[in-house]
Design a protein around this motif. Sequence first.
Motif, PDB file in Angstrom:
ATOM      1  N   ALA A 114       0.704  -1.223   0.094  1.00 41.76           N
ATOM      2  CA  ALA A 114       0.102  -0.081   0.042  1.00 41.76           C
ATOM      3  C   ALA A 114       0.790   1.216   0.115  1.00 41.76           C
ATOM      4  O   ALA A 114       0.448   2.093  -0.695  1.00 41.76           O
ATOM      5  N   PRO A 151       3.258   2.314  -3.765  1.00 42.69           N
ATOM      6  CA  PRO A 151       3.064   3.119  -4.891  1.00 42.69           C
ATOM      7  C   PRO A 151       3.264   4.632  -4.449  1.00 42.69           C
ATOM      8  O   PRO A 151       3.439   5.425  -5.661  1.00 42.69           O
ATOM      9  N   PHE A 152       2.740   5.079  -3.526  1.00 35.52           N
ATOM     10  CA  PHE A 152       2.899   6.254  -2.998  1.00 35.52           C
ATOM     11  C   PHE A 152       4.434   6.785  -3.265  1.00 35.52           C
ATOM     12  O   PHE A 152       4.530   8.040  -3.444  1.00 35.52           O
ATOM     13  N   VAL A 212       5.541   8.292  -6.142  1.00 31.41           N
ATOM     14  CA  VAL A 212       5.452   9.560  -6.893  1.00 31.41           C
ATOM     15  C   VAL A 212       5.546  10.661  -5.835  1.00 31.41           C
ATOM     16  O   VAL A 212       5.598  11.699  -6.575  1.00 31.41           O
TER      17      VAL A 212
END
Lengths: 362, 356
Positions: A7, A10-11, A14
């Motif tokens: 979870a 992915p953050f 970016v």
Amino acid sequence: MKRLLCAILPFLLVLCGCRAEPHVGEQVIVTGVGIDERDGQWRVSLQAVEALRTTGSLSEQSESATAVYTAGGHSLADALQGFLNETGKRAYILQNQIIVLSLAQCRSRPLAATLDYFIRNQEGRALVDVVICRGDPAELLDIQSGSDAIPAEYVSQLLDEGGRWGQAVTTRLLDIERTSDGMYDTMVPILEVTDKTPQLSGTALFRDGVLVGELNVQETSGLLLADGRVQRLLYARGDTTFRLEDIATRLTVEPQGEGWQYRFEVSAVARIIEEEKDTVLSEEERQALLRETEQAIAADMEFALKHTVLGCGSDPLGLARRTAAKHRNRGVTQASVEAVQQNSAFTARVQLSLTDSGFKKK
Amino acid sequence: MDKVSRISGGQLTVLLLAGRLSNCLLLTPDSIGGLHITDRLFAVALNAVLVFLLFLPTLLLLRRFPRHGLIDRGYAYTRWCGRGLCGGYMVLCLFILCLDIVQFYDFAEKVMKSGFSVPWLTVALIAVAFIASSYGIQALGRAAMPVALFSVACLLVFSGALLSEMRWLHFPPLANARLGDVVGSAVKELPRTAEVVAIGMVYPYVNGSRWRACASFCGLTALFTALVSATALGVLGDFALHTVYPYYTAATAVQIGVFQRMDILITAVWLSTFFIRLTLFCTLFTDAARRLFGHKARLWSAVGGGVLLAGFTLWISRSSTAHGWEIVTAVYWWVLGVFCVGLPILLALLKRRRRV
């Protein structure tokens, strides 16, 4: 645990973090912006905190911690780009506290057009003060203050206090954004610099963003009283100075002929704060002085209203909108009130109640 | 999601409310509908009543079957009917998610402007929402509580802080608009309330009174929508109609002591409530997929749904036009009509054929 990592991953991909942000040495922290126009070219003055001049906290500085830079261009954005090209530093405007416009700039271009860069730019603040300088805006940004290391803060405080005492309007960028829609007109405080010291010099009146006239400081007080924006007001009459407190303004509007009759009723508590005479005024004399003061304040208010609305065609108090709201049952609209605004009449009535100052001369 | 993990009625209210707040914060001039504040308040109250009316057919149908959702009722008729409903709900969830993410894309591109890649952020958000959906509705219900509390606290603090910026002049008198405009504004807002279609699937996982939960949701939504509208329009007046996101614009003026530019807090609140909403519909999507394809295909259906959603959303976000949005709104009306009214009535009329 694996799912949690999945979870978060992915953050993390970016997030840019601080990598792409400019270093503090690559930008100037702007605390004030001056905008002027000369020979068809924009001239922008930037008051910026000089990191190398400061030692310790800003409150410990003995003199101004800022310097003023200037740059030119065919637009505000172009001038700021020119500044970047000349100095190699980006103007960081989040800390900006004041925008100073020259009178020449206000005469040549509508207010919203001049400030469009700031209205669109989300980096700045909506509550930044907007003022007009009678001379060069760079002069106002370059004043020396013994009490404030950042001159823009000093000017900001001056405007705040001026607003509280009914000496100046306080106009922020948000006010100019709001008035761009025609609810009411803008007023902007005017300052002038004498011997490197800023002074309140009146109010600039606008109609649809175009400069249409001015009020001096006393007339500004009258207009602010009519608007009910004043908290306290000093008023000298003869040898006696009153301080007006608990000021409340009530407006009634009725149709009269082809226009409207506006009645402003101001009630306030008057406190004597200074009597220059040695002799003590009797109660009758005091009451007579109070009535004179009431009439003088009412006259100031009426003059300010007539000059603003009838003389300059500006409606900073939103009288047309208020009238339309109060008389909408008769089919009155803001536009219909504005059409006959020049036929309007203004009367003011002031009621002061004298309170004991707690001191009696022998 | 299995039926063992359940949420209470209160949690359902909070879960739906948290998701709705994300829409409420992104108040647009279009949703204000050119109405002034006092008329807007009437429209908000009327909208709450209409939303509750949309809940009614599903609630009336399912009150006799407390452990059934609409999909269960479909399976009770024939297997193919149940499968059709699963497929329908999967498409519906993807449709709602798609619209929400397009709005997120728009907000991130126009307002956040933080230098990061918006398409990558969108893809990451979708991935995280699908992963979060695997924790089930109970976890989501628990997560929604602090998010909703934080959001409500922020809204109240912001409105208090903006009181000094509100002017009476911005508030025209009561009932300034025609009744038709008020009704029009209330009806126009209906397609934004996607939560009404969720109740048909969430119903069997809720303990306690669903009626009370739905009524509380409608009431609280109306309350906070009114608060957000009043704050935005009280601060900006008519200018609110010319800003992209009025509440966000108003929030830039919040100043509490030395703290300024607290709009970042609104962005944080919006993102967290948006995430709850996104995860709710991802959860419903994977649940419908599980019912259709079986438990083992759940992971792959989530991956497939996520890829489809990301691709479709990015494509729409880069090519959306005003005409496209008109079509979307029309589709939304059909969706509301079919899933909130038509389907419950049809299932009530059909005779039960098999035991589920």
